[in-house]
Design an enzyme around this catalytic site. Structure first.
Site, PDB file in Angstrom:
ATOM      1  N   ALA A   1     -36.220  10.081  88.656  1.00  0.00           N
ATOM      2  CA  ALA A   1     -36.112  11.546  88.376  1.00  0.00           C
ATOM      3  C   ALA A   1     -35.501  12.207  88.897  1.00  0.00           C
ATOM      4  CB  ALA A   1     -37.306  11.660  88.280  1.00  0.00           C
TER       5      ALA A   1
ATOM      6  N   LYS B   1     -47.325  23.229 101.326  1.00  0.00           N
ATOM      7  CA  LYS B   1     -47.469  21.839 100.327  1.00  0.00           C
ATOM      8  C   LYS B   1     -47.876  20.735 100.324  1.00  0.00           C
ATOM      9  CE  LYS B   1     -43.898  20.016  96.235  1.00  0.00           C
ATOM     10  NZ  LYS B   1     -42.801  19.620  96.265  1.00  0.00           N
TER      11      LYS B   1
ATOM     12  N   SER C   1     -48.730  15.195  89.967  1.00  0.00           N
ATOM     13  CA  SER C   1     -47.448  13.660  89.739  1.00  0.00           C
ATOM     14  C   SER C   1     -48.819  12.278  89.783  1.00  0.00           C
ATOM     15  CB  SER C   1     -46.273  13.847  90.903  1.00  0.00           C
ATOM     16  OG  SER C   1     -46.910  14.113  91.651  1.00  0.00           O
TER      17      SER C   1
HETATM   18  P1  NAD Z   1     -39.012   8.072  91.174  1.00  0.00           P
HETATM   19  O1  NAD Z   1     -40.219   7.496  90.900  1.00  0.00           O
HETATM   20  O2  NAD Z   1     -38.557   8.548  89.955  1.00  0.00           O
HETATM   21  O3  NAD Z   1     -37.368   7.718  92.194  1.00  0.00           O
HETATM   22  C1  NAD Z   1     -37.280   6.952  92.732  1.00  0.00           C
HETATM   23  C2  NAD Z   1     -36.550   6.022  92.968  1.00  0.00           C
HETATM   24  O4  NAD Z   1     -36.160   5.304  94.043  1.00  0.00           O
HETATM   25  C3  NAD Z   1     -36.518   4.808  91.424  1.00  0.00           C
HETATM   26  O5  NAD Z   1     -36.224   4.847  90.484  1.00  0.00           O
HETATM   27  C4  NAD Z   1     -36.547   3.622  92.769  1.00  0.00           C
HETATM   28  O6  NAD Z   1     -36.796   2.545  91.508  1.00  0.00           O
HETATM   29  C5  NAD Z   1     -36.218   4.163  93.427  1.00  0.00           C
HETATM   30  N1  NAD Z   1     -36.187   3.170  94.983  1.00  0.00           N
HETATM   31  C6  NAD Z   1     -37.286   3.334  95.392  1.00  0.00           C
HETATM   32  N2  NAD Z   1     -37.486   2.141  97.091  1.00  0.00           N
HETATM   33  C7  NAD Z   1     -35.977   1.799  96.959  1.00  0.00           C
HETATM   34  C8  NAD Z   1     -35.225   0.832  97.314  1.00  0.00           C
HETATM   35  N3  NAD Z   1     -35.547   0.612  98.211  1.00  0.00           N
HETATM   36  N4  NAD Z   1     -33.602   1.011  97.111  1.00  0.00           N
HETATM   37  C9  NAD Z   1     -33.488   0.320  95.523  1.00  0.00           C
HETATM   38  N5  NAD Z   1     -33.881   1.819  95.434  1.00  0.00           N
HETATM   39  C10 NAD Z   1     -35.455   2.545  95.411  1.00  0.00           C
HETATM   40  O7  NAD Z   1     -39.482   9.165  91.878  1.00  0.00           O
HETATM   41  P2  NAD Z   1     -39.299  11.004  91.907  1.00  0.00           P
HETATM   42  O8  NAD Z   1     -40.785  11.658  90.534  1.00  0.00           O
HETATM   43  O9  NAD Z   1     -38.060  11.423  91.392  1.00  0.00           O
HETATM   44  O10 NAD Z   1     -39.960  11.572  93.517  1.00  0.00           O
HETATM   45  C11 NAD Z   1     -39.243  11.173  94.571  1.00  0.00           C
HETATM   46  C12 NAD Z   1     -39.729  12.261  95.849  1.00  0.00           C
HETATM   47  O11 NAD Z   1     -39.703  13.169  95.118  1.00  0.00           O
HETATM   48  C13 NAD Z   1     -40.913  12.105  95.980  1.00  0.00           C
HETATM   49  O12 NAD Z   1     -41.329  11.898  96.691  1.00  0.00           O
HETATM   50  C14 NAD Z   1     -42.028  12.880  94.900  1.00  0.00           C
HETATM   51  O13 NAD Z   1     -43.024  13.255  95.811  1.00  0.00           O
HETATM   52  C15 NAD Z   1     -41.149  14.358  95.057  1.00  0.00           C
HETATM   53  N6  NAD Z   1     -41.273  15.457  93.746  1.00  0.00           N
HETATM   54  C16 NAD Z   1     -40.603  14.651  92.751  1.00  0.00           C
HETATM   55  C17 NAD Z   1     -40.387  16.242  91.555  1.00  0.00           C
HETATM   56  C18 NAD Z   1     -40.241  15.333  90.597  1.00  0.00           C
HETATM   57  O14 NAD Z   1     -40.356  15.960  89.230  1.00  0.00           O
HETATM   58  N7  NAD Z   1     -40.441  14.505  89.894  1.00  0.00           N
HETATM   59  C19 NAD Z   1     -40.922  17.478  92.728  1.00  0.00           C
HETATM   60  C20 NAD Z   1     -40.929  17.846  93.385  1.00  0.00           C
HETATM   61  C21 NAD Z   1     -40.383  16.954  94.230  1.00  0.00           C
END
Ligand code: NAD
Length: 313
Positions: free
Chosen positions: A10, A188, A261
């Site tokens: 995401a 945070k 989340s």
């Molecule tokens: P997500 O699960 O959507 O994305 C993580 C991606 O990493 C996945 O697509 C997964 O397949 C990939 N991945 C993980 N391990 C892997 C590996 N070894 N090899 C290849 N690909 C790999 O997570 P997200 O929601 O995007 O969140 C990411 C970070 O950002 C987290 O720490 C979250 O707390 C932070 N965050 C998210 C948001 C939000 O709105 N989604 C907002 C602020 C902060």
């Protein structure tokens, strides 16, 4: 600047798409096969505040990027916390002395993980208020606006951090250069360390949690545990301000109707959580410094119990 997004879920899709739209050379790294196939076939399709944007971005699995011989100036880390180490183990070949890493994950302790792979002067940390979601493989929902606060973790990294800041500015990501990003990360982490775990265990949204008579004591106690550990690491949290900030999210007109989340990951999607890098990190660090953190320890174990009951993966 040539940029790799390590974890194109995401948030990786949001940051990657916005940097690409601003003219940077961006490549995505992810292991989710359906997502890779969809992006290769149709591009990354984003609902960007109601407007459809299709970005044709190259996407690689970690194995493919290793074989490709690609080199980049910057890797933006955007896996979940519990996936960061695995990702960097898998993409080590992409890293040389010139490669910088910008970590935008939520949570604590990522500096220790990244320092295993990258010299400290090449590491930038940030926190963000941008949000993102995926509605399916290759499809991102990017609503609202946000900001990013960022800083190099040692003084020698400042020059490159300012270059990254300029790139993010040009992409409309609203970055600011922080003079104490560690403080903001701890602050945070307090929000996530209270609302994420407690709403997940209590099965409620932020407003429902805030309405409970027990909310005040739970929040005050958990924040006091975070503050005691943060102090050992040189960060003096203003506990009263942090608690007021957390309480300001309870209103239905702010974030009250939102399910955090962790709730969405575990209860809705049956995914394992980032608890070990939030309350779990405070528990681990507390043991190291001889500080008791019983609420963080209890909440971490409750979340792991829930993960097991729900067979989260
Ligand atoms: P997500 O699960 O959507 O994305 C993580 C991606 O990493 C996945 O697509 C997964 O397949 C990939 N991945 C993980 N391990 C892997 C590996 N070894 N090899 C290849 N690909 C790999 O997570 P997200 O929601 O995007 O969140 C990411 C970070 O950002 C987290 O720490 C979250 O707390 C932070 N965050 C998210 C948001 C939000 O709105 N989604 C907002 C602020 C902060």
């Amino acid at each position: 600047m040539k940029i790799a997004i390590a974890g194109a879920g995401a948030m990786g899709s949001r940051i990657g798409l916005m940097l690409h739209e601003a003219g940077n050379e961006v490549l995505l790294i992810d292991r989710w096969e359906a997502h890779i196939e969809a992006i290769r076939e149709h591009g990354l399709i984003a609902d960007f505040n109601g407007k459809e944007i299709v970005a044709h971005l190259p996407i690689y699995s970690p194995e493919e990027i290793t074989q490709s011989g690609e080199q980049v100036d910057l890797i933006i880390a955007l896996t979940k916390s519990n996936q960061l180490d695995g990702m960097f183990q898998a993409i080590q070949s992409l890293i040389n002395e010139q490669t910088h890493v910008f970590c935008l994950l939520n949570g604590l302790g990522h500096d220790d993980t990244l320092a295993k792979y990258v010299p400290k002067q090449n590491i930038i940390f940030g926190i963000t208020t941008w949000t993102a979601g995926l509605s399916g493989p290759g499809k991102a929902k990017l609503q609202g606006t946000g900001e990013i606060e960022m800083e190099n973790i040692v003084p020698a990294g400042k020059e490159f951090a300012l270059q990254v800041l300029a790139v993010f500015q040009q992409a409309g990501l609203n970055p600011t250069y922080s003079t104490n990003v560690k403080y903001s990360i701890w602050r945070k982490a307090c929000v996530n360390g209270t609302l994420n775990g407690l709403c997940t265990i209590l099965d409620c949204n932020i407003n429902q949690f805030g309405s409970l008579p027990v909310a005040k004591n739970l929040v005050e106690t958990i924040v006091s545990e975070f503050a005691a550990v943060a102090k050992q690491e040189g960060t003096n949290l203003d506990q009263a301000e942090v608690i007021t900030h957390i309480e300001s999210t309870y209103s239905k007109t702010t974030q009250g109707l939102h399910y955090p989340s962790m709730y969405q990951d575990l209860i809705k999607s049956r995914r394992t959580t980032e608890i070990d890098y939030i309350n779990g990190a405070v528990w681990r660090k507390g043991q190291k410094y001889g500080i008791a953190t019983p609420y963080c320890a209890f909440l971490t174990q409750l979340i792991h119990g829930k993960e097991a009951l729900l067979q989260a993966k």
